[in-house]
Design an enzyme around this catalytic site. Sequence first.
Site, PDB file in Angstrom:
ATOM      1  N   LYS A  94      -0.973  -7.902  -2.728  1.00 36.50           N
ATOM      2  CA  LYS A  94      -2.170  -7.468  -2.287  1.00 36.50           C
ATOM      3  C   LYS A  94      -2.404  -6.154  -2.614  1.00 36.50           C
ATOM      4  O   LYS A  94      -1.681  -5.315  -1.899  1.00 36.50           O
ATOM      5  CB  LYS A  94      -2.747  -8.049  -0.844  1.00 36.50           C
ATOM      6  CG  LYS A  94      -3.992  -7.522  -0.374  1.00 36.50           C
ATOM      7  CD  LYS A  94      -4.139  -8.237   1.051  1.00 36.50           C
ATOM      8  CE  LYS A  94      -5.298  -7.879   1.818  1.00 36.50           C
ATOM      9  NZ  LYS A  94      -5.142  -6.820   2.598  1.00 36.50           N
TER      10      LYS A  94
ATOM     11  N   TYR B  41       0.797  -1.332  -0.021  1.00 35.57           N
ATOM     12  CA  TYR B  41       0.009   0.060  -0.055  1.00 35.57           C
ATOM     13  C   TYR B  41       0.974   1.315  -0.147  1.00 35.57           C
ATOM     14  O   TYR B  41       1.312   1.511   0.995  1.00 35.57           O
ATOM     15  CB  TYR B  41      -0.867   0.162   1.238  1.00 35.57           C
ATOM     16  CG  TYR B  41      -1.930  -1.159   1.384  1.00 35.57           C
ATOM     17  CD1 TYR B  41      -2.625  -1.402   0.332  1.00 35.57           C
ATOM     18  CD2 TYR B  41      -1.687  -2.000   2.512  1.00 35.57           C
ATOM     19  CE1 TYR B  41      -3.592  -2.489   0.229  1.00 35.57           C
ATOM     20  CE2 TYR B  41      -2.651  -2.927   2.471  1.00 35.57           C
ATOM     21  CZ  TYR B  41      -3.547  -3.318   1.452  1.00 35.57           C
ATOM     22  OH  TYR B  41      -4.515  -4.352   1.375  1.00 35.57           O
TER      23      TYR B  41
END
Lengths: 268, 268, 268, 268, 268
Positions: free
Chosen positions: D178, D147
């Site tokens: 992810k 992220y």
Amino acid sequence: MRPIADAPVTRDGKVLVLAYDHGIEHGPVDFDPQPESADPEHVFDVATHPAVTSLAVGKGVAEAYYPSYEDDVSLLAKLNGTSNLWMGEPDSAVNCSVEYAAEELGAEAVGFTVYPGVNGEVEMFEEFREVQEKAREYDLPVVMWSYARGQAVKNDTGEETIAYAARLGLELGADIAKVKYPGSQEAMETVTRMAGPTKVLMSGGSKTSDREFLESVKSVIDAGGAGLAVGRNVWQRENPRRILDALEEVIYEEASVDEALDAAAPKP
Amino acid sequence: MRPIADAPVTRDGKVLVLAYDHGIEHGPVDFDPQPESADPEHVFDVATHPAVTSLAVGKGVAEAYYPSYEDDVSLLAKLNGTSNLWMGEPDSAVNCSVEYAAEELGAEAVGFTVYPGVNGEVEMFEEFREVQEKAREYDLPVVMWSYARGQAVKNDTGEETIAYAARLGLELGADIAKVKYPGSQEAMETVTRMAGPTKVLMSGGSKTSDREFLESVKSVIDAGGAGLAVGRNVWQRENPRRILDALEEVIYEEASVDEALDAAAPKP
Amino acid sequence: MRPIADAPVTRDGKVLVLAYDHGIEHGPVDFDPQPESADPEHVFDVATHPAVTSLAVGKGVAEAYYPSYEDDVSLLAKLNGTSNLWMGEPDSAVNCSVEYAAEELGAEAVGFTVYPGVNGEVEMFEEFREVQEKAREYDLPVVMWSYARGQAVKNDTGEETIAYAARLGLELGADIAKVKYPGSQEAMETVTRMAGPTKVLMSGGSKTSDREFLESVKSVIDAGGAGLAVGRNVWQRENPRRILDALEEVIYEEASVDEALDAAAPKP
Amino acid sequence: MRPIADAPVTRDGKVLVLAYDHGIEHGPVDFDPQPESADPEHVFDVATHPAVTSLAVGKGVAEAYYPSYEDDVSLLAKLNGTSNLWMGEPDSAVNCSVEYAAEELGAEAVGFTVYPGVNGEVEMFEEFREVQEKAREYDLPVVMWSYARGQAVKNDTGEETIAYAARLGLELGADIAKVKYPGSQEAMETVTRMAGPTKVLMSGGSKTSDREFLESVKSVIDAGGAGLAVGRNVWQRENPRRILDALEEVIYEEASVDEALDAAAPKP
Amino acid sequence: MRPIADAPVTRDGKVLVLAYDHGIEHGPVDFDPQPESADPEHVFDVATHPAVTSLAVGKGVAEAYYPSYEDDVSLLAKLNGTSNLWMGEPDSAVNCSVEYAAEELGAEAVGFTVYPGVNGEVEMFEEFREVQEKAREYDLPVVMWSYARGQAVKNDTGEETIAYAARLGLELGADIAKVKYPGSQEAMETVTRMAGPTKVLMSGGSKTSDREFLESVKSVIDAGGAGLAVGRNVWQRENPRRILDALEEVIYEEASVDEALDAAAPKP
């Protein structure tokens, strides 16, 4: 401190370290006055002079050149150093481990800079501890470049400051302490007294006249110092062997400065 | 520095590193001018050109693609790198250990970036020490990406700065130093002289005209440099093999720039 | 805390540590009042007095001089220390490992300074943990120099502060805690009660009149303290043996201060 | 990246991670909409659904519950995480070592969060290196929660940012990355292309309508993504198995969203 | 969390920890209301009461006194702690290693403080990881003192905060979490539910009336909590055994507060 009378880094208990870590500490600008000094081979050749007990260089220079000189030069691996591009608090990177110096480079002594008084004093002392204890495992003499700096140091060549720097060499377990010249033989006597059995070397500093230079070296010897660590004042010269001849007289032969200057004069 | 004449990372003592660590350092934006360059397979294919002595990639790319290319490409594992999303002081994360590069990736050389002059210089030099000493255990040549930065560096392509960067490669034990081009052959001569036996590579930089580019490479070779590390200027092209044909002439065959341009011209 | 009644660092359960770490903590200026005190040999000689149970010195001094005194002096290796050139938050460099103290120096106890209340308290406590646990492996008693400092410490010789400092000795596992004198026997009783079985030493501080000095030592003993750690107040004297004679009476012979002063008076 | 086609964390090359690390990252407040979700047993039961290839939980939850589910659930040990009570720069504590995950927890994959762009990027990348290399020793696939954050990240769901985040998964050696959903299938195609062989999972985010949610998952699959990591959007539901039935259709059976909604509709 | 029903730290699944780490955390001032409490022997005697399942003390106190009590008291080694002289961000020094607690002290459980929400949360969680994993090697139950602090914590006894603190115990792998009392049985039910199988202890806090104190303990038990960790509220009393008699009734015998007060009343 341990008895190092028989160590290759000494000659009759005296020491002359030829220092050549300027490529890291100052960069190529230091080689400008004598361009061939940029070539480590040139300086290794100078270091074969019998007056020189040890040549202090960093890991990479040792790795590349010492294999060709190990019979004629004794290697003092300078373990830490930092570029002068860096504008922060004085500090010094550990660029070579003692294990590597001993096992891969074939060093016969190790050198380490500490800056008592700087913000990183605690860290530098602790790095020195690891170096000192590891060097003992390899029976390598330890030379401490001891330069007090920082806010509290108003005069970094004052007798009290230099005496403290040398004493720290003794307290922390250095065999040899390299310090600045405190200005007079009398001050140097205090310095060597504070260092006890830790040998004291005057740090060569910049070029002066030969007489002035030799007189300061003579005063170190007369004050009980072990000798000199010198760099530019030797290898920035056109004929470095002459000044080494003179230093040999002063350091090992108890010659006067006049005798030394004669010995080193160009033969007609 | 150690003799690396026989190492796979060299060809006749010269070096052409194809650099492909842009995915971490700059991100996908670097692949936009030539979308297929986002695919590592495309770049590994380019790296099979005989002019390329080594392909520099990070751990993950090596892990995924090198198994299919290990017979045709020599892997230079780039060990550190950081995203350009990060706005702090220049620094670089160590993303791959030497052990992993040697034992798991099958690297034949390792690369490591240092930024002399930045706040983290001391830490980067110390990380480099660990890499260098560990690489010696595996007999892997060490390539230092040496880019001076920080407050004191007013001109990062000035001769003095580049010469210092290259010298630090020698001082710290790099076999090869990758530096910026200092603007002229004369300046590059100083740089290679300061690096001594450490091989000097010009860092490829951005795209220019082919002639200008080849002329700068030629001047590096003529100045005693070992060659070039180049990325976008090769794999952002539609036909990267042509410029590699030209570079092969200049770097290994002592060809003139004109000859090289001819050799690389599209065949009618 | 572990039973140390039989350890060389005690005599009849009492302790007199001669402290000589001033060369690192304060520098040569501390030796000025009695120049021969700069010579560690002089202080080792003083430490052969039977009143002295242990001589506290740093690594380098121990390394150089203890081999000549190991039959006559018991060595307490002071493991950390910092120069007073340093102007930062109180901290202390670990200059000697326990392993080195035990195996190379032949120490019979180790000493470590902590400054509860300073910014680095957490780090110093953690360093102390490592020292304490390692010292247990070598069965070496651990002496904690425990000096509360920092913003919250308004009065560093207040009973509450000293009692806390001594209690930390117990809590963290020191065998002996060296603390400042809290001003009265009553306060010292609180201090020794808080320390439980951890022996409490009064830190000698600066020179006062012999009577005042002996009275404070007497009050420590009467308050259940184990004795004294003293430096300058002994070795800055012209005749340090006389004050040691007097201390011997007070600490080990339950003599009154008058008797002690008599015993130590110059014989006619 | 290494071939993980046969790893328990995949099913036909696709992946559905049920994420349940909210107890550390957000605290009990995340369980309020569906109180039984506070009970890990409830979520482990949900994870036995054949659509779920892996359940991501922290050390303590795995230690307490996985022994009862190891035949029916594949454990993805989430190694780092931090409470949201902490207001500092984004960072994440390493709460479980790879060794512990592999040997004591019986994990079949490990997960690790990095925040490219934050002040601690260098440290997080280096922690990731250690995790990745250690995981290789145990043949455990590595999932990177990637992220981008920090000053330079203006739009954390922009295509360029997500593509960079996914590419870092490839560059640093993650098997699976992810990332957030970049808003469209077209953008997701760029993202998966940049990740090369590193599988890309869309991060589930908060609850939306079932149709919208399944459409975004469908677009990930159609864009070449491997699937989904989802938490609250499954276990905050009254009947989580129905949405898992639908996800199974979309992810593994190439069903349309309409077909999937039908399959998951309550049977009359 | 692992099954600890048979561990010495529990009795019928319930827990009463007598905490005595005040000498480090608060200093001697905590002993003033009951001076004999400064003597660890006094508190070890109190801990022989059958209601007490474990005595929590620091390394030094354990080392000095536990050898005399190991048959009658179960030792919970409190591994970290810091003086309250320190004014910085909440943090805690690791004063004892798990190895030392297990092998040298003979501890039967270990305790560790974390402060979720403080600047050092990441570091404290990582220290906890090491402690937790090492404790598993020795099969020692791990008790987490979990106290949320820092900017984001507006009410450190709010239900949500305490529930989060307890949940972190579960998430990070603590067997027992010691938290503040959230004010009511209903709130405590949420807390124990969030902790799952991790046992929850109410932290004793300061002295209140016996009835109020026992009622809060009763509400913890009724809410599914495992019991209590209590210090001053026991050993600052003149007759600590009476309140322990009462606690025994409430915690282990399902007695009402009235019954417990009767049981503990002075016998006529």
